[in-house]
Design an enzyme around this catalytic site. Structure first.
Site, PDB file in Angstrom:
ATOM      1  N   ASP A   7       0.833  -1.236   0.261  1.00  0.00           N
ATOM      2  CA  ASP A   7       0.098  -0.151  -0.131  1.00  0.00           C
ATOM      3  C   ASP A   7       0.985   1.170  -0.093  1.00  0.00           C
ATOM      4  O   ASP A   7       1.220   2.011   1.215  1.00  0.00           O
ATOM      5  CB  ASP A   7      -0.717   0.079   0.863  1.00  0.00           C
ATOM      6  CG  ASP A   7      -2.164   1.506   1.350  1.00  0.00           C
ATOM      7  OD1 ASP A   7      -1.759   1.768   0.240  1.00  0.00           O
ATOM      8  OD2 ASP A   7      -2.199   1.586   2.169  1.00  0.00           O
ATOM      9  N   GLU A  66      -1.353  -1.690  -4.583  1.00  0.00           N
ATOM     10  CA  GLU A  66      -2.491  -0.760  -4.841  1.00  0.00           C
ATOM     11  C   GLU A  66      -2.483   0.287  -5.790  1.00  0.00           C
ATOM     12  O   GLU A  66      -1.300   1.070  -5.912  1.00  0.00           O
ATOM     13  CB  GLU A  66      -3.291  -0.533  -3.433  1.00  0.00           C
ATOM     14  CG  GLU A  66      -4.497   0.680  -3.589  1.00  0.00           C
ATOM     15  CD  GLU A  66      -4.711   0.498  -2.449  1.00  0.00           C
ATOM     16  OE1 GLU A  66      -4.865   2.340  -1.919  1.00  0.00           O
ATOM     17  OE2 GLU A  66      -5.099   0.551  -0.887  1.00  0.00           O
ATOM     18  N   ASP A 138      -1.954   0.952   7.162  1.00  0.00           N
ATOM     19  CA  ASP A 138      -1.783   0.674   6.500  1.00  0.00           C
ATOM     20  C   ASP A 138      -1.223  -0.279   5.691  1.00  0.00           C
ATOM     21  O   ASP A 138      -1.110  -1.019   5.013  1.00  0.00           O
ATOM     22  CB  ASP A 138      -0.573   1.665   5.696  1.00  0.00           C
ATOM     23  CG  ASP A 138      -0.942   3.600   5.927  1.00  0.00           C
ATOM     24  OD1 ASP A 138      -1.497   3.911   4.893  1.00  0.00           O
ATOM     25  OD2 ASP A 138      -0.194   3.902   6.761  1.00  0.00           O
TER      26      ASP A 138
END
Length: 176
Positions: A7, A66, A138
């Site tokens: 992420d 992501e 996160d």
């Protein structure tokens, strides 16, 4: 199969490592690469170095990253894109396969709702992986990206609900 989820963020980059044995995901590690309050280029170098160390330590076979989402703040979106770029170059330089997922796809795969909030993602990641504690936001997002890959690979996500783009290993040579 070992999967590294990422992420990306210019200040905090979450990571999560899972193993997929048959169709059962198993938690390996998670956490955050926290960059110092340096100039952007130094933070990007820290992200690259941190991911490189994690790849060496955990030896994933694939990385789930992501995708950047659009933001009202163009400067923030650009910095996020650059952090994501540092992560992608690191993955490419290690010769690893990479899958990309939109935030909505990850939320859909993990919670069943594309509009789920971070608390719902954290809850589902904790439950699915049988964790004793809730991972930081996160790290949970990174674990969710890894789970999305695992689910799509094992057919646990409905066809078409998670789309990804496999990168050719030849692109790591930086040829036009």
């Amino acid at each position: 199969m070992r999967i590294l989820g990422v992420d990306p963020g210019s200040r905090i980059t979450g990571y999560g490592v899972i193993e997929l044995a048959d169709t059962k995901p198993r938690y390996v590690a998670s956490g955050c690469i926290r960059t110092r309050n340096d100039a952007l280029e130094q933070r990007l170098a820290q992200i690259y170095a941190g991911l490189s160390e994690l790849i060496g330590q955990h030896r994933p076979e694939v990385v789930a990253v992501e995708r950047v989402f659009m933001s009202k703040n163009a400067d923030s979106a650009l910095k996020l894109g650059q952090a994501r770029g540092a992560a992608i170059v690191c993955v490419a330089n290690h010769g690893l396969a990479m899958e990309e997922y939109a935030p909505r796809q990850i939320k859909q795969a993990v919670t069943g709702q594309g509009g789920a909030d971070k608390i719902q993602v954290q809850h589902m990641v904790t439950a699915v992986l049988g964790l004793n504690a809730t991972p930081q936001e996160d790290a949970a997002d990174a674990l969710a990206a890894a789970l999305t890959y695992a689910y799509s690979r094992s057919g646990l996500v409905a066809a078409g609900s998670v789309s990804s783009k496999r990168k050719s290993s030849s692109w790591r040579h930086f040829t036009p």
